[in-house]
Design a protein around this motif. Structure first.
Motif, PDB file in Angstrom:
ATOM      1  N   GLU A 194       1.187  95.392  41.465  1.00  0.00           N
ATOM      2  CA  GLU A 194       0.649  95.270  40.106  1.00  0.00           C
ATOM      3  C   GLU A 194       1.744  95.231  39.032  1.00  0.00           C
ATOM      4  N   VAL A 195       3.005  95.113  39.474  1.00  0.00           N
ATOM      5  CA  VAL A 195       4.097  94.968  38.517  1.00  0.00           C
ATOM      6  C   VAL A 195       4.912  93.713  38.911  1.00  0.00           C
ATOM      7  N   ASP A 222       2.869 100.883  36.896  1.00  0.00           N
ATOM      8  CA  ASP A 222       1.506 100.799  36.347  1.00  0.00           C
ATOM      9  C   ASP A 222       0.723 102.105  36.538  1.00  0.00           C
ATOM     10  N   ARG A 223       1.330 103.083  37.225  1.00  0.00           N
ATOM     11  CA  ARG A 223       0.623 104.342  37.509  1.00  0.00           C
ATOM     12  C   ARG A 223       1.273 105.489  36.756  1.00  0.00           C
ATOM     13  N   TYR A 255       3.404  99.395  32.770  1.00  0.00           N
ATOM     14  CA  TYR A 255       3.079  97.978  32.904  1.00  0.00           C
ATOM     15  C   TYR A 255       1.555  97.864  32.963  1.00  0.00           C
ATOM     16  N   THR A 256       1.003  97.088  32.054  1.00  0.00           N
ATOM     17  CA  THR A 256      -0.454  96.990  31.941  1.00  0.00           C
ATOM     18  C   THR A 256      -1.105  96.446  33.213  1.00  0.00           C
ATOM     19  N   SER A 257      -2.140  97.147  33.646  1.00  0.00           N
ATOM     20  CA  SER A 257      -2.990  96.727  34.759  1.00  0.00           C
ATOM     21  C   SER A 257      -4.405  97.123  34.335  1.00  0.00           C
ATOM     22  N   ASN A 282      -5.276 100.791  33.792  1.00  0.00           N
ATOM     23  CA  ASN A 282      -4.591 101.674  32.834  1.00  0.00           C
ATOM     24  C   ASN A 282      -4.741 101.252  31.373  1.00  0.00           C
ATOM     25  N   ARG A 305       4.452 100.600  26.402  1.00  0.00           N
ATOM     26  CA  ARG A 305       3.689  99.705  27.284  1.00  0.00           C
ATOM     27  C   ARG A 305       4.210  98.275  27.229  1.00  0.00           C
TER      28      ARG A 305
END
Lengths: 174, 174
Positions: B10-11, B134-135, B149-151, B154, B162
């Motif tokens: 996710e990054v 992202d966590r 990192y936006t997911s 989050n 961000r």
């Protein structure tokens, strides 16, 4: 709880004994303790045999059945009560070893959670309070307390706190 | 050089897109961007389908063919000139993913040496100056500069610096 990072090869796992066994069985070449004193493993075999070290270490399954260092299991289990224990192995150099090392840990150190298993390359990325390792290169940027675990290749190294076996680790940290 | 730790799923890798594709192809269930907003992936599918997430993520090869996040390759390559870049993935939760993730990095980020690949569990063991992830659980004990990192899961998190995409990472760090 202090974070304690413990190396695998030549600290938890007796990696060199597998090489010694292989050299004897497959190449008919016997390596004695005297021949290894103060040397790397590849320096103790004739030049014609040195490529074997790299060949074998990259084999799938090579790391799967290594003997556990005497006392390691018992002492690491106790250390887990007093420290946050991470196993930190430079496995990224041998990517075929990742799963073997993970499975080996499940067999012999099942009390170590996946959360505490770290496979890295350069250990400067490790944030811990204490590190037990047989390679002084892993201490170069380390800001915690380094403890050198004796292995034939490091017997002549000075300037580090040293342990010769897992009994001595217990004596020092428990 | 500052140490920069970058997360994979996710990054760098678009892991969720593979799940979305699988749910559509194998289960006939379509997941839209709206359905994911502010949620975990498993929360966006009917309860009968949630076990699929864990099944698939533990499959050998699942992580082998993930799409690269748009711009990641180019920006990470540039970051390597300015920072000591480590890829830090919590791969130990899914031990079948180790080799897949390593091979995926060789394919798409061949300029990242094995020395800078870290597969861990709990990221509190990571010693870096900057972490892109992202966590937010990975930031809890992190002493450096965390960048979220936006997911989809989050989007409602506040209190963190961000970035929404790799262009924004470039804008911030290059």
């Amino acid at each position: 709880m202090l974070k304690l990072a413990i190396d695998m090869d030549e600290v938890m796992a007796d990696t060199w004994s597998k090489f010694i066994h292989r050299f004897k069985e497959q190449e008919g070449f016997e390596i004695s303790a005297e021949m290894l004193h103060g040397k790397e493993l590849w320096q103790a075999v004739p030049e014609s045999l040195t490529p074997r070290v790299r060949e074998w270490i990259n084999e799938k399954n090579f790391f799967r059945d290594l003997p556990v260092m005497p006392g390691a299991r018992e002492v690491v289990a106790e250390l887990c009560n007093k420290y946050e224990v991470f196993v930190a192995s430079a496995a990224s150099e041998f990517p075929n070893s990742y799963k073997d090392k993970y499975d080996w840990l499940q067999d012999h150190f099942p009390f170590i959670s996946w959360k505490h298993i770290v496979f890295c390359g350069d250990k400067s990325i490790i944030n811990a309070d204490i590190m037990i390792d047989d390679r002084i290169r892993n201490f170069t940027q380390f800001k915690g307390r380094p403890i050198l675990y004796t292995s034939p290749h490091n017997v002549n190294v000075t300037h580090y706190e040293r342990v010769n076996n897992w009994d001595e680790v217990a004596g020092l940290l428990l």
